[in-house]
Design a protein around this motif. Structure first.
Motif, PDB file in Angstrom:
ATOM      1  N   ALA A  54       9.748 -18.575 -28.655  1.00 19.20           N
ATOM      2  CA  ALA A  54      10.551 -17.421 -29.505  1.00 19.20           C
ATOM      3  C   ALA A  54      11.651 -17.584 -30.123  1.00 19.20           C
ATOM      4  N   ILE A  55      12.411 -18.652 -29.644  1.00 20.21           N
ATOM      5  CA  ILE A  55      13.440 -19.155 -30.441  1.00 20.21           C
ATOM      6  C   ILE A  55      13.027 -19.678 -31.790  1.00 20.21           C
ATOM      7  N   ALA A  56      11.966 -20.677 -31.753  1.00 19.48           N
ATOM      8  CA  ALA A  56      11.412 -21.155 -33.030  1.00 19.48           C
ATOM      9  C   ALA A  56      11.238 -20.056 -33.934  1.00 19.48           C
ATOM     10  N   ALA A  57      10.500 -19.016 -33.507  1.00 21.56           N
ATOM     11  CA  ALA A  57      10.081 -18.058 -34.650  1.00 21.56           C
ATOM     12  C   ALA A  57      11.299 -17.394 -35.312  1.00 21.56           C
ATOM     13  N   VAL A  58      12.311 -17.252 -34.508  1.00 17.43           N
ATOM     14  CA  VAL A  58      13.766 -16.661 -35.196  1.00 17.43           C
ATOM     15  C   VAL A  58      14.076 -17.755 -36.023  1.00 17.43           C
ATOM     16  N   ASP A  59      14.252 -18.923 -35.623  1.00 16.16           N
ATOM     17  CA  ASP A  59      14.783 -20.209 -36.498  1.00 16.16           C
ATOM     18  C   ASP A  59      14.075 -20.334 -37.791  1.00 16.16           C
ATOM     19  N   VAL A  60      12.941 -20.483 -37.680  1.00 16.77           N
ATOM     20  CA  VAL A  60      11.954 -20.509 -38.816  1.00 16.77           C
ATOM     21  C   VAL A  60      12.015 -19.397 -39.885  1.00 16.77           C
ATOM     22  N   ALA A  61      12.204 -18.152 -39.400  1.00 15.42           N
ATOM     23  CA  ALA A  61      12.106 -17.071 -40.019  1.00 15.42           C
ATOM     24  C   ALA A  61      13.639 -16.906 -40.855  1.00 15.42           C
ATOM     25  N   LEU A  62      14.795 -17.392 -40.408  1.00 14.94           N
ATOM     26  CA  LEU A  62      16.100 -17.437 -40.774  1.00 14.94           C
ATOM     27  C   LEU A  62      16.197 -18.634 -41.751  1.00 14.94           C
ATOM     28  N   TRP A  63      15.479 -19.909 -41.629  1.00 11.61           N
ATOM     29  CA  TRP A  63      15.180 -20.779 -42.772  1.00 11.61           C
ATOM     30  C   TRP A  63      14.623 -20.159 -44.087  1.00 11.61           C
ATOM     31  N   ASP A  64      13.475 -19.272 -43.635  1.00  7.12           N
ATOM     32  CA  ASP A  64      12.843 -19.012 -44.655  1.00  7.12           C
ATOM     33  C   ASP A  64      13.707 -17.806 -45.386  1.00  7.12           C
ATOM     34  N   VAL A  65      14.296 -17.085 -45.030  1.00  4.35           N
ATOM     35  CA  VAL A  65      15.312 -16.234 -45.756  1.00  4.35           C
ATOM     36  C   VAL A  65      16.198 -16.892 -46.293  1.00  4.35           C
ATOM     37  N   LYS A  66      17.095 -17.762 -45.747  1.00  4.13           N
ATOM     38  CA  LYS A  66      18.199 -18.605 -46.569  1.00  4.13           C
ATOM     39  C   LYS A  66      17.559 -19.130 -47.839  1.00  4.13           C
ATOM     40  N   ALA A  67      16.246 -19.974 -47.573  1.00  3.10           N
ATOM     41  CA  ALA A  67      15.730 -20.609 -48.680  1.00  3.10           C
ATOM     42  C   ALA A  67      15.474 -19.815 -49.844  1.00  3.10           C
ATOM     43  N   LYS A  68      14.961 -18.424 -49.400  1.00  8.88           N
ATOM     44  CA  LYS A  68      14.565 -17.220 -50.522  1.00  8.88           C
ATOM     45  C   LYS A  68      15.720 -16.899 -51.215  1.00  8.88           C
ATOM     46  N   ALA A  69      16.759 -16.739 -50.511  1.00 11.02           N
ATOM     47  CA  ALA A  69      18.256 -16.310 -51.167  1.00 11.02           C
ATOM     48  C   ALA A  69      18.844 -17.548 -51.994  1.00 11.02           C
ATOM     49  N   ALA A  70      18.530 -18.644 -51.656  1.00 10.45           N
ATOM     50  CA  ALA A  70      18.872 -19.765 -52.646  1.00 10.45           C
ATOM     51  C   ALA A  70      17.828 -20.016 -53.766  1.00 10.45           C
ATOM     52  N   GLY A  71      16.740 -19.337 -53.530  1.00 10.46           N
ATOM     53  CA  GLY A  71      15.802 -19.444 -54.680  1.00 10.46           C
ATOM     54  C   GLY A  71      15.131 -20.827 -54.680  1.00 10.46           C
ATOM     55  N   LEU A  72      14.953 -21.514 -53.619  1.00 14.00           N
ATOM     56  CA  LEU A  72      14.664 -22.940 -53.239  1.00 14.00           C
ATOM     57  C   LEU A  72      13.419 -23.039 -52.089  1.00 14.00           C
ATOM     58  N   PRO A  73      12.505 -23.965 -52.417  1.00 14.66           N
ATOM     59  CA  PRO A  73      11.675 -24.394 -51.224  1.00 14.66           C
ATOM     60  C   PRO A  73      12.556 -24.859 -50.095  1.00 14.66           C
ATOM     61  N   LEU A  74      12.116 -24.645 -48.855  1.00 19.27           N
ATOM     62  CA  LEU A  74      12.937 -24.971 -47.673  1.00 19.27           C
ATOM     63  C   LEU A  74      13.428 -26.639 -47.767  1.00 19.27           C
ATOM     64  N   TYR A  75      12.434 -27.391 -48.147  1.00 23.87           N
ATOM     65  CA  TYR A  75      12.778 -28.867 -48.168  1.00 23.87           C
ATOM     66  C   TYR A  75      14.199 -29.151 -48.882  1.00 23.87           C
ATOM     67  N   GLN A  76      14.242 -28.502 -50.013  1.00 24.94           N
ATOM     68  CA  GLN A  76      15.499 -28.662 -50.685  1.00 24.94           C
ATOM     69  C   GLN A  76      16.676 -28.432 -49.897  1.00 24.94           C
ATOM     70  N   LEU A  77      16.729 -27.371 -49.145  1.00 26.34           N
ATOM     71  CA  LEU A  77      18.021 -27.225 -48.223  1.00 26.34           C
ATOM     72  C   LEU A  77      18.238 -28.083 -46.921  1.00 26.34           C
ATOM     73  N   LEU A  78      16.941 -29.062 -46.939  1.00 30.19           N
ATOM     74  CA  LEU A  78      16.924 -30.164 -45.808  1.00 30.19           C
ATOM     75  C   LEU A  78      17.146 -31.465 -46.272  1.00 30.19           C
TER      76      LEU A  78
END
Length: 404
Positions: A85-109
């Motif tokens: 359950a926590i994983a689902a929230v965490d991944v969804a928030l990373w998805d939002v953050k990366a979309k807000a930045a206009g970048l694929p997630l790996y660039q934020l990592l």
């Protein structure tokens, strides 16, 4: 930015998948995978009844704070249901953050640490000739590393060997009650070295060969098998013994140089502490979906790297394309990447979850779409509702329940 909606969506395009969809007041959405094979509805209830209401009004950018809030704030910590359950929230928030930045997630990592991600596929057969055909099929598909599993003479059903119906099609995953497999450790230990010998004779010394013992051996049995396989230079022996007793791996390590991979059933870093600090394993195997998400798995990767241990994120068919994509973004970013399991998904699952990640020439890439690069076709998902399903159970020949 605030979260204004958090919904749980369950669909079964051949397999049951549990997805959390988070929506913000700016119209951005994020997806997270919460699939727990055979116990999906337990996570659905945890998410829908207990977690989703807490998300409304939160700032989706505060990923670390939200993770700690859900982990520490519930008091009841760890366990597969909680961590999925926590994983689902965490991944969804990373998805939002990366979309807000206009970048694929790996660039934020931290950006890419490599150009592509080496993957291994599954090959199995009821006997050795059928296994050899399956290895050829995987090589024809482009794989450059293969996990090999085979039937054991005298046993009717064995982990990793896909049974078929009379017309040759796969037995449906959905079962009204768990399928019962049988087991004989001595027969398996006698049989497996010959399997490796046959595959090596057919495909040569350079093909990386992996094998999953699936927690079925005692430490001394695992040590014996690891030593017996040494002449065939396996890439690894996976889950050779139940590793909840972390100290048990000391005995295995003392007696074999076969590399060891452990952790797909682990939920937190605490399950690994002895294994990593004493360098008792070579690969950490936890899935983003079952380990609490990208946030803790990145920390686990860094911890393992301090002890020359590599990552090998769990990637079976029952991790949804959302969870697969999250794993690939981590794979591309972390320095100590080892290999990625990639069982793939059905074409229908790919339609329900359109995705940017690709597989070619034995390697994967998450793509460069903003966020995870995965969407959800909710109309198509609704056309394939949840169907009850169980993982198999395992019994010895005298009827005793054994590890599956």
């Amino acid at each position: 930015m605030k979260i204004v909606d958090a919904r749980v969506i369950v669909t079964c395009p051949g397999r049951n998948f549990v997805t959390l969809k988070v929506t913000t007041d700016e119209g951005l959405t994020g997806l997270g995978d919460a699939t727990l094979n055979g116990r999906e509805q337990a996570v659905v209830g945890y998410l829908a009844e207990h977690v989703a209401p807490l998300l409304i009004g939160l700032d989706p950018h505060r990923i670390e704070d939200t993770w700690q809030y859900l982990y520490r704030g519930a008091y009841w910590r760890r366990g597969p249901v909680t961590m999925a359950a926590i994983a689902a929230v965490d991944v969804a928030l990373w998805d939002v953050k990366a979309k807000a930045a206009g970048l694929p997630l790996y660039q934020l990592l931290g950006g890419a640490s490599r150009e592509r991600i080496r993957a291994y596929g599954h090959a199995d057969g009821r006997d050795v000739p059928e296994l050899l055909d399956a290895v050829r099929a995987r090589l024809d598909q482009g794989y450059r590393a293969v996990r090999i599993q085979t039937g054991v003479p005298g046993l009717k059903a064995v982990y990793g060997v896909h049974d078929t119906t009379a017309d040759g099609s796969a037995v449906p995953h959905q079962q009204a009650r768990p399928l019962v497999e049988d087991w004989d450790t001595d027969a398996y230990l006698r049989h497996l070295p010959g399997v490796f010998e046959a595959v090596r004779a057919e495909f040569g010394p350079e093909l990386p060969l992996l094998h999953d013992a699936h927690h079925r051996l005692t430490p001394i049995q695992a040590a014996r098998l690891g030593r017996d396989l040494e002449p065939y230079r396996p890439f690894w022996l996976e889950d050779c013994t139940p590793a909840e007793n972390q100290e048990a791996l000391r005995l295995v390590r003392r007696h074999t140089t076969t590399p060891l991979a452990v952790g797909e059933v682990f939920n937190t870093v605490h399950d690994y502490q002895t294994l990593i600090t004493e360098q008792l394993i070579d690969y950490v195997r936890s899935a983003v979906t079952h380990f609490g998400g990208v946030t803790p798995l990145r920390k686990l990767s860094d911890f393992a790297a301090q002890h020359q241990i590599k990552t090998a994120i769990h990637g079976p068919e029952d991790i949804s394309p959302v969870g697969t994509a999250a794993a690939l973004h981590l794979d591309l970013a972390v320095h100590n990447f080892g290999i990625q399991e990639y069982a793939g998904h059905s074409p229908l699952a790919g339609e329900v979850f359109p995705h940017a990640y690709t597989f070619a020439d034995g390697h994967l890439h998450p793509g460069d779409a903003p966020g995870l690069g995965v969407e959800l076709d909710e109309a198509l998902a609704a056309a394939h509702p949840y169907r009850p399903a169980y993982l198999p159970v395992n019994r010895l020949r005298d009827g005793t329940v054994h590890d599956w």
